[in-house]
Write a protein that holds these residues in place. Structure first.
Motif, PDB file in Angstrom:
ATOM      1  N   PRO A 133      -9.322  -1.853  -5.877  1.00  0.00           N
ATOM      2  CA  PRO A 133      -8.185  -1.435  -5.052  1.00  0.00           C
ATOM      3  C   PRO A 133      -8.516  -1.289  -3.564  1.00  0.00           C
ATOM      4  N   GLU A 134      -9.709  -0.836  -3.253  1.00  0.00           N
ATOM      5  CA  GLU A 134     -10.066  -0.645  -1.842  1.00  0.00           C
ATOM      6  C   GLU A 134     -10.150  -1.963  -1.078  1.00  0.00           C
ATOM      7  N   MET A 183       0.808  -1.218   0.000  1.00  0.00           N
ATOM      8  CA  MET A 183       0.000   0.000   0.000  1.00  0.00           C
ATOM      9  C   MET A 183       0.846   1.274   0.000  1.00  0.00           C
ATOM     10  N   VAL A 195      -0.691  -1.231  -5.753  1.00  0.00           N
ATOM     11  CA  VAL A 195      -2.062  -1.600  -5.370  1.00  0.00           C
ATOM     12  C   VAL A 195      -2.914  -1.757  -6.621  1.00  0.00           C
ATOM     13  N   LEU A 196      -2.817  -0.803  -7.523  1.00  0.00           N
ATOM     14  CA  LEU A 196      -3.621  -0.867  -8.745  1.00  0.00           C
ATOM     15  C   LEU A 196      -3.239  -2.061  -9.603  1.00  0.00           C
ATOM     16  N   GLU A 227       2.719   2.141  -2.433  1.00  0.00           N
ATOM     17  CA  GLU A 227       2.762   2.606  -3.817  1.00  0.00           C
ATOM     18  C   GLU A 227       1.409   2.369  -4.480  1.00  0.00           C
ATOM     19  N   ASP A 228       0.762   3.446  -4.880  1.00  0.00           N
ATOM     20  CA  ASP A 228      -0.538   3.303  -5.537  1.00  0.00           C
ATOM     21  C   ASP A 228      -0.458   2.397  -6.752  1.00  0.00           C
TER      22      ASP A 228
END
Length: 104
Positions: free
Chosen positions: A85-86, A68, A74-75, A70-71
């Motif tokens: 992603p959530e 988490m 996660v994506l 690095e966006d």
């Protein structure tokens, strides 16, 4: 107030699902190369320790904490596993320390 046994069973199932997602995230990191190396440096864990602790909920929480950061990770993980992603953050919240505030 006493907790209903169905609540306890649901909580256990949610924790198990969170652990499974974190194991998948660890596998995803391993397939990415540099992120796994960065994880090992950040945690001081070598391959043997990673294998030994892959079922440890606290270690799995660290995996999701790392992911988490690095966006893009996660994506990428979410896209590769058909997740929103959530769901990564929701899984993290179900693991040890997940009730603590997350500051970045």
């Amino acid at each position: 107030m006493a907790r209903d046994r169905s609540d306890e069973g649901a909580g256990a199932a949610q924790r198990a699902a969170a652990e499974s997602l974190a194991v998948a995230a660890l596998g995803w990191l391993a397939g990415q190369g540099d992120p796994l190396r960065d994880f090992m440096v950040a945690t001081g864990s070598g391959p043997d320790e990673i294998r030994a602790r892959a079922a440890d909920p606290e270690f799995l929480a660290a995996v999701l904490d790392f992911l988490m950061q690095e966006d893009g990770w996660v994506l990428g993980f979410a896209a590769d596993h058909g997740l929103r992603p959530e769901q990564v953050a929701q899984a993290r919240a179900r693991l040890p320390g997940g009730d603590q505030p997350y500051f970045t």
